[in-house]
Write a protein that holds these residues in place. Sequence first.
Motif, PDB file in Angstrom:
ATOM      1  N   ASN A  47       4.651 -12.746  -4.211  1.00 12.81           N
ATOM      2  CA  ASN A  47       3.643 -11.768  -4.607  1.00 12.81           C
ATOM      3  C   ASN A  47       3.268 -10.971  -3.361  1.00 12.81           C
ATOM      4  O   ASN A  47       3.553 -11.389  -2.241  1.00 12.81           O
ATOM      5  CB  ASN A  47       2.433 -12.414  -5.283  1.00 12.81           C
ATOM      6  N   VAL A  48       2.674  -9.812  -3.579  1.00 12.09           N
ATOM      7  CA  VAL A  48       2.426  -8.926  -2.446  1.00 12.09           C
ATOM      8  C   VAL A  48       0.964  -9.037  -2.001  1.00 12.09           C
ATOM      9  O   VAL A  48       0.674  -9.508  -0.914  1.00 12.09           O
ATOM     10  CB  VAL A  48       2.781  -7.465  -2.795  1.00 12.09           C
ATOM     11  N   HIS A  49       0.049  -8.581  -2.864  1.00  3.47           N
ATOM     12  CA  HIS A  49      -1.386  -8.640  -2.554  1.00  3.47           C
ATOM     13  C   HIS A  49      -1.686  -8.146  -1.142  1.00  3.47           C
ATOM     14  O   HIS A  49      -2.393  -8.799  -0.373  1.00  3.47           O
ATOM     15  CB  HIS A  49      -1.943 -10.045  -2.799  1.00  3.47           C
ATOM     16  N   ASP A  50      -1.125  -7.003  -0.832  1.00  2.00           N
ATOM     17  CA  ASP A  50      -1.410  -6.325   0.426  1.00  2.00           C
ATOM     18  C   ASP A  50      -2.867  -5.850   0.377  1.00  2.00           C
ATOM     19  O   ASP A  50      -3.605  -5.942   1.355  1.00  2.00           O
ATOM     20  CB  ASP A  50      -0.422  -5.146   0.538  1.00  2.00           C
ATOM     21  N   LEU A  51      -3.271  -5.362  -0.797  1.00  2.00           N
ATOM     22  CA  LEU A  51      -4.664  -5.017  -1.079  1.00  2.00           C
ATOM     23  C   LEU A  51      -5.142  -5.945  -2.186  1.00  2.00           C
ATOM     24  O   LEU A  51      -4.327  -6.527  -2.901  1.00  2.00           O
ATOM     25  CB  LEU A  51      -4.782  -3.578  -1.612  1.00  2.00           C
ATOM     26  N   ASP A  52      -6.452  -6.050  -2.365  1.00  2.00           N
ATOM     27  CA  ASP A  52      -6.939  -6.719  -3.563  1.00  2.00           C
ATOM     28  C   ASP A  52      -7.521  -5.650  -4.497  1.00  2.00           C
ATOM     29  O   ASP A  52      -7.478  -4.453  -4.193  1.00  2.00           O
ATOM     30  CB  ASP A  52      -7.932  -7.844  -3.229  1.00  2.00           C
ATOM     31  N   MET A  71     -10.473  -4.751  -5.348  1.00  9.53           N
ATOM     32  CA  MET A  71     -11.577  -3.919  -4.815  1.00  9.53           C
ATOM     33  C   MET A  71     -11.036  -2.891  -3.815  1.00  9.53           C
ATOM     34  O   MET A  71     -11.486  -1.746  -3.773  1.00  9.53           O
ATOM     35  CB  MET A  71     -12.597  -4.809  -4.096  1.00  9.53           C
ATOM     36  N   GLN A  72     -10.097  -3.324  -3.027  1.00  7.06           N
ATOM     37  CA  GLN A  72      -9.517  -2.409  -2.039  1.00  7.06           C
ATOM     38  C   GLN A  72      -8.655  -1.346  -2.719  1.00  7.06           C
ATOM     39  O   GLN A  72      -8.523  -0.234  -2.207  1.00  7.06           O
ATOM     40  CB  GLN A  72      -8.707  -3.216  -1.016  1.00  7.06           C
ATOM     41  N   LEU A  88      -4.260   6.567   3.011  1.00  5.00           N
ATOM     42  CA  LEU A  88      -4.883   5.502   3.807  1.00  5.00           C
ATOM     43  C   LEU A  88      -4.574   5.695   5.288  1.00  5.00           C
ATOM     44  O   LEU A  88      -5.364   5.340   6.152  1.00  5.00           O
ATOM     45  CB  LEU A  88      -4.386   4.126   3.354  1.00  5.00           C
ATOM     46  N   ARG A 106       0.821  -1.218   0.000  1.00  2.00           N
ATOM     47  CA  ARG A 106       0.000   0.000   0.000  1.00  2.00           C
ATOM     48  C   ARG A 106       0.859   1.274   0.000  1.00  2.00           C
ATOM     49  O   ARG A 106       0.374   2.325  -0.405  1.00  2.00           O
ATOM     50  CB  ARG A 106      -1.012  -0.045   1.148  1.00  2.00           C
ATOM     51  N   LYS A 125      -3.639 -15.593  -4.472  1.00  2.00           N
ATOM     52  CA  LYS A 125      -3.405 -14.143  -4.406  1.00  2.00           C
ATOM     53  C   LYS A 125      -3.954 -13.561  -3.105  1.00  2.00           C
ATOM     54  O   LYS A 125      -4.108 -12.354  -2.991  1.00  2.00           O
ATOM     55  CB  LYS A 125      -4.075 -13.452  -5.595  1.00  2.00           C
ATOM     56  N   ARG A 126      -4.296 -14.421  -2.182  1.00  2.94           N
ATOM     57  CA  ARG A 126      -4.941 -14.063  -0.917  1.00  2.94           C
ATOM     58  C   ARG A 126      -5.942 -12.904  -1.103  1.00  2.94           C
ATOM     59  O   ARG A 126      -5.973 -11.944  -0.327  1.00  2.94           O
ATOM     60  CB  ARG A 126      -3.922 -13.768   0.191  1.00  2.94           C
ATOM     61  N   SER A 136      -5.933  -7.177  -9.906  1.00  2.00           N
ATOM     62  CA  SER A 136      -5.106  -7.993  -9.004  1.00  2.00           C
ATOM     63  C   SER A 136      -3.868  -8.495  -9.736  1.00  2.00           C
ATOM     64  O   SER A 136      -2.799  -8.624  -9.153  1.00  2.00           O
ATOM     65  CB  SER A 136      -5.914  -9.154  -8.412  1.00  2.00           C
ATOM     66  N   GLY A 137      -3.996  -8.792 -11.023  1.00  2.00           N
ATOM     67  CA  GLY A 137      -2.827  -9.251 -11.793  1.00  2.00           C
ATOM     68  C   GLY A 137      -2.757 -10.765 -11.853  1.00  2.00           C
ATOM     69  O   GLY A 137      -3.184 -11.464 -10.935  1.00  2.00           O
ATOM     70  N   TRP A 154      -2.309  -6.054   8.306  1.00  2.00           N
ATOM     71  CA  TRP A 154      -1.365  -7.180   8.224  1.00  2.00           C
ATOM     72  C   TRP A 154      -0.299  -7.111   9.312  1.00  2.00           C
ATOM     73  O   TRP A 154       0.655  -7.891   9.294  1.00  2.00           O
ATOM     74  CB  TRP A 154      -0.678  -7.213   6.845  1.00  2.00           C
ATOM     75  N   GLN A 182     -11.080   1.239  -3.772  1.00  2.00           N
ATOM     76  CA  GLN A 182     -11.412   2.055  -2.583  1.00  2.00           C
ATOM     77  C   GLN A 182     -10.284   3.030  -2.245  1.00  2.00           C
ATOM     78  O   GLN A 182     -10.529   4.175  -1.870  1.00  2.00           O
ATOM     79  CB  GLN A 182     -11.654   1.145  -1.364  1.00  2.00           C
ATOM     80  N   THR A 183      -9.062   2.555  -2.423  1.00  2.00           N
ATOM     81  CA  THR A 183      -7.903   3.388  -2.092  1.00  2.00           C
ATOM     82  C   THR A 183      -7.828   4.614  -3.000  1.00  2.00           C
ATOM     83  O   THR A 183      -7.635   5.743  -2.530  1.00  2.00           O
ATOM     84  CB  THR A 183      -6.612   2.550  -2.204  1.00  2.00           C
ATOM     85  N   ILE A 210      -9.753  -3.274   3.899  1.00  5.33           N
ATOM     86  CA  ILE A 210      -8.301  -3.436   3.829  1.00  5.33           C
ATOM     87  C   ILE A 210      -7.814  -4.059   5.137  1.00  5.33           C
ATOM     88  O   ILE A 210      -8.186  -3.619   6.223  1.00  5.33           O
ATOM     89  CB  ILE A 210      -7.645  -2.061   3.568  1.00  5.33           C
TER      90      ILE A 210
END
Lengths: 310, 222
Positions: free
Chosen positions: A124-129, A131-132, A147, A88, B154-155, A110-111, B204, A135-136, B201
């Motif tokens: 991979n990171v996927h800290d957000l997806d 949809m998030q 954020l 993020r 992709k969690r 998402s990729g 983590w 929103q961001t 969100i």
Amino acid sequence: MSATTPSKLEKMLKAGHQAVTSECGPPRGSDAEAIKEKARMIKDHVDAINITDNQTSVTRLCSLAACIHLKLAGLDPILQMVTRDRNRIAIQSDILGAASFDIHNILCLSGDHQSFGDCAAGQNVHDLDSMQLIQTVRHMRDEGKFLGGEDIKRPPSMFVGAAANPFADPYEIRVPRLAKKVAAGVEFIQTQCIFNLDKFERWMGEARDRGLLEKVYILAGLTPLKSAGMAKYMKNRVPGMDVPDEVVARIAGVPKEKQAEEGIKMCIEAIQRLKEVPGVAGFHVMAIEWEEKVPEIVEGGGLYPRPKLD
Amino acid sequence: MIVANGKPLEEIIGVVKGHRKILVAGCNECVTVCEVGGTKEVGILASALRLHFLNQGVEAQVGETTLQRQCDREYVVGARVTVEPYEIVVSVACGVGCQFMAEEYNKVPVVPGVDTSFMGGALERGVWSERCQGCGTCLLAKTAGICPVSRCAKRVLNGPCGGSTKGKCEISKDVDCAWQLIVDRLSSLGRMEDYEVLTPIKDWSTDRAGGPRMRIKEEVAS
């Protein structure tokens, strides 16, 4: 409806015109001429140009830099951003970087999984997806805040898009999923390549019945097939792709040297048909490594010349 | 349980070569249940090492022991008499056990004989599947009891992504799409309306991202 950002794409859609977008993949090297040349080929036929973000997880020149090249050339790029490669901090930072060059469109994705690309051993990171991420961007733009809650000096002004795949499984949540993206704040959707027109129309009908088409612009995604081989590959090997047997049969039914021409014809016919579907706000033409054919497709589909905005 | 895979014998031989007194140390807990580091597997690995040294014409002593729990200092300390005569310990416990052994025996190298993989369970004899990544903030109540953090490649917390096909993940036809499972279960629970609730969100900081974690139960900690 008045536009909320300076995005040409947003203005085109809000003026009630069917929009046309296309996409260019950055090169696997640092020569920006390749992407600029691709963009020059299509610029008069489209309203905005997506720049893919390390598509299929193959490392390329970054989407943001490529967008800057197009922006400096006077075009309206759509920054594709995947959540696979950035946390993020990097996401917000890249959004600000894009905004500093007045890049006014973003597509939140998402990729593909990294196992498809040239760095299968990577994290991979996927800290957000995705949809998030929507929103961001909306939070940064509309609230003018990070954020973390702090104010942003000169917030980004971006028209926020996402992808939708009317064909992925499970089908029962395809429309609820669109509703979820709308609730997250998405403003335009570019769909996955449509080969199954009946199924796409059914999805549009259900989206319309839920009242979603008043809240989001749907650009129908189309990819011209170059050959029967490509049709079969997309049918069998590309996740989430729905290529009906009759589509494969039609292109396989013409001699090899005529297949590319047939593919273009099929793409044009799809535009002509889908133009009439209520709620189709435009088209996203993904001519993969075949950008030179975009003008012919747009003209054949009756979408040229592009309307002039005041 | 914690699930591990045995390391290739050649790799273990490469690490222990040069030593003449080698202890293979198993654990009676998870690695016994997942059939990679219990008494039986300790015996198999020790035999294989003895055979290797015999073939090389090298005289070496390969001992065997299995601790009740290598992740518990009480048992690790209790193995002192067994451990200290040896030059090197090959721990076939999980990475936790291997480290607890190394922390206790600072004069004896302790090396892993397994690759620790995941927290999961047995689907059937000989088949284990991941279920948890210890993110520290359990989401299962919101996801119909199926974890997208551990089971989605992709969690994705608001899934599925566009790569879900016929119930399978885009990475492999052998991997279930977690979000297909979630949707199916929401549907069978009559809770499909929950699907449309956006998962916010995630924090983590309770995950690996927040740094090494510790839990202290005040009422029992001394």
